[in-house]
Scaffold this active site. Structure first.
Site, PDB file in Angstrom:
ATOM      1  N   ASP A 229       0.826  -1.210   0.000  1.00 53.20           N
ATOM      2  CA  ASP A 229       0.000   0.000   0.000  1.00 53.20           C
ATOM      3  C   ASP A 229       0.857   1.254   0.000  1.00 53.20           C
ATOM      4  O   ASP A 229       2.031   1.232   0.369  1.00 53.20           O
ATOM      5  CB  ASP A 229      -0.943   0.009   1.196  1.00 53.20           C
ATOM      6  CG  ASP A 229      -0.214  -0.048   2.532  1.00 53.20           C
ATOM      7  OD1 ASP A 229       0.748  -0.836   2.648  1.00 53.20           O
ATOM      8  OD2 ASP A 229      -0.609   0.679   3.460  1.00 53.20           O
TER       9      ASP A 229
ATOM     10  N   GLU B 241       0.138  -1.328   5.581  1.00 61.48           N
ATOM     11  CA  GLU B 241       1.169  -0.871   6.514  1.00 61.48           C
ATOM     12  C   GLU B 241       0.895   0.549   6.982  1.00 61.48           C
ATOM     13  O   GLU B 241       1.133   0.900   8.132  1.00 61.48           O
ATOM     14  CB  GLU B 241       2.547  -0.951   5.829  1.00 61.48           C
ATOM     15  CG  GLU B 241       3.723  -0.689   6.761  1.00 61.48           C
ATOM     16  CD  GLU B 241       4.167   0.765   6.814  1.00 61.48           C
ATOM     17  OE1 GLU B 241       5.052   1.084   7.626  1.00 61.48           O
ATOM     18  OE2 GLU B 241       3.618   1.596   6.056  1.00 61.48           O
ATOM     19  N   GLU B 242       0.397   1.387   6.068  1.00 59.31           N
ATOM     20  CA  GLU B 242       0.314   2.816   6.340  1.00 59.31           C
ATOM     21  C   GLU B 242      -0.802   3.205   7.307  1.00 59.31           C
ATOM     22  O   GLU B 242      -0.752   4.270   7.911  1.00 59.31           O
ATOM     23  CB  GLU B 242       0.153   3.596   5.026  1.00 59.31           C
ATOM     24  CG  GLU B 242       1.301   3.419   4.038  1.00 59.31           C
ATOM     25  CD  GLU B 242       2.584   4.120   4.479  1.00 59.31           C
ATOM     26  OE1 GLU B 242       2.622   4.626   5.605  1.00 59.31           O
ATOM     27  OE2 GLU B 242       3.534   4.143   3.681  1.00 59.31           O
TER      28      GLU B 242
END
Length: 488
Positions: free
Chosen positions: A80, A147-148
């Site tokens: 992502d 992840e973000e």
């Protein structure tokens, strides 16, 4: 649209894979298309490809001849990317690929985030998988999701999927650094409902806008003294607290991005308009002077607009403004053990006010769990004192540095021989997935490195072409020199 200029940069294998994935929308929590692309990529190469229950993709490639006795390696990056754009840019992240360009030594995007975080890591791993002439031990490529905005991919990866001895995380953004530790984080969300009042007929409507800030990564850039649009807006509103009637605020976006813009809608009695303008101009001038060096493009504007129909009470707007004024933002403490490392911080990332609801989203980071909760609880107390309900969510651990890591010794030796200088062995204030992955695979030797990327999480994001060349050479030598497995 394919950008030949970017695709022609060296190493072409990496930049072509990067261009391929940048043609695919890949927002956090909306990775279905990129996951399908990666599965097709692995299967086209004839490699074992699996998707775990949370949609992480794992692709396995056997060791090249003569490398079978080496320790096995997990190459890891996240799929992502942060979606941010300038307000004047017409771009739909949900349907369009990133429009890239070359500017000297830099690859940039046209008014949007570039996705080099962590797309260049993904592209490098794809290059290892697709290469026919690269020496390497057995490889497990781990492409995580989300992840973000929560690291739910790393958090959801169960024990047993990976068998590697060493994990190389390719998500560090300075090519002269080797990362051995990172901060953990927790989301802090404050909410409050309010009753709407009718705005009197003898009021005029106004819009305050804060824009032109640099923004950036709320971990890696938090120490730079950059402006936070939500804090600046609150300062402007505070200067007129007694005479304005607040209707809406829309400030910031993602928790992990320092907010660049904020807009507020309000009204004011005609008799107080001159005072409103004078107070605004005085406060604006103070703010512009404060940020003259760090934020030269900052602008704060007050414009007359159509009068809003409703507003909140004086009590509610006072509670909101006081809470935001007193809430911790920026660096909270520095590490006592590692020079120049931020230990704890908070980013007041999102302020959304309207339709009878106030919503404030923050991301608290710390390399020390106790300090992380100290900051989170200080925020909780501030908001609860002003009548907000507070929730904690998305907590993830930091990654504790291990200076005796065997793979660290390999990397520092190769780096010194290759670049004729010593790398900086550091811990960072960003959140890397190594901490979470380490909870599932505690015996795995982990390290993080990557090419130089500037302005991550902002439309100024850019990736160095020459640094990517060095990074790719470095990665190939690391894989070629992975140590032998210890005989039992």
């Amino acid at each position: 649209m394919e950008n030949v200029t970017v695709r022609s940069q060296e190493p072409t294998i990496v930049w072509n894979h990067f261009a391929d994935i940048n043609a695919i929308p890949r927002a956090s929590k909306k990775e279905e298309e990129i996951v399908a692309f990666m599965v097709a990529f692995g299967k086209k190469l004839g490699l074992e490809t699996i998707v775990d229950p949370v949609s992480n993709v794992i692709i396995r490639k056997p060791a090249t001849p003569g490398m079978e006795s080496r320790k096995s390696v997990v190459l890891q990056s996240h799929l992502d990317m942060v979606h941010q754009k300038n307000a004047d840019v017409n771009f739909d992240f949900a349907t369009e690929g990133i429009n890239m360009k070359v500017d000297g030594d830099w690859v940039k995007a046209a008014g949007t985030t570039l996705g080099a975080d962590n797309g260049l890591g993904v592209a490098a791993i794809m290059s290892v998988l697709s290469s026919n002439d690269l020496e390497h031990p057995a490889i497990e490529a781990l492409f995580t999701i989300d992840e973000e905005t929560g690291m739910t991919g790393a958090q959801g990866l169960e024990a047993g999927y990976l068998t590697g001895d060493i994990l190389l995380n390719l998500d560090t953004e300075e090519d002269d650094e080797i990362d051995i530790g990172c901060a953990g984080g927790i989301d802090v969300t404050a909410s409050k409902s309010y009753a709407e009042l009718i705005v009197e007929d003898d009021c005029l409507g106004f819009r305050i806008s804060v824009k032109g800030l640099q923004g950036g990564h709320s971990g890696m850039d938090i120490h730079k003294g950059l402006g936070n649009a939500n804090k600046i807006m609150n300062q402007l509103l505070k200067s007129n607290l007694d005479i304005i009637k607040l209707s809406q605020i829309d400030g910031g976006s993602l928790r992990n991005a320092i907010p660049r813009e904020s807009v507020a809608l309000l009204s004011c009695l005609e008799e107080n308009i001159q005072q409103l303008k004078e107070n605004f101009e005085t406060t604006r001038d103070i703010i512009l002077k404060e940020f003259a060096t760090t934020e030269p493009n900052l602008s704060c504007e007050l414009l007359e607009v159509e009068r809003p129909l409703t507003c909140m009470s004086v009590e509610d707007q006072t509670a909101l403004i006081n809470a935001l004024e007193n809430a911790v933002n920026g660096v909270y403490s520095m590490s006592p053990g590692i020079p120049d490392l931020v230990e704890s911080s908070n980013n007041i990332a999102r302020v959304n006010v309207g339709n009878k609801d106030m919503h404030i989203a923050s991301l608290t980071r710390s390399s020390v769990e106790k300090s992380k909760m100290e900051v989170a609880n200080a925020l909780k107390e501030t908001f609860e004192t002003n009548g907000f309900e507070v929730q904690f969510s998305g907590s993830y651990p930091g990654w504790s540095p291990n200076r005796d890591s065997p793979i660290l010794k390999v990397l520092t030796s190769i780096y010194s021989d290759l670049f004729k200088s010593e790398p900086a062995v550091v811990a960072c204030h960003a959140g890397l997935e190594c901490g979470l992955l380490g909870t599932h695979y505690p015996d795995m030797d982990m390290i993080s490195f990557g090419p130089t990327i500037k302005g991550a999480h902002s439309p100024d994001e850019r990736a160095s072409i020459s640094s990517t060349q060095r990074f790719w050479t470095f990665l190939q030598l690391i894989l070629k020199n992975i140590p032998e497995k210890q005989s039992s």
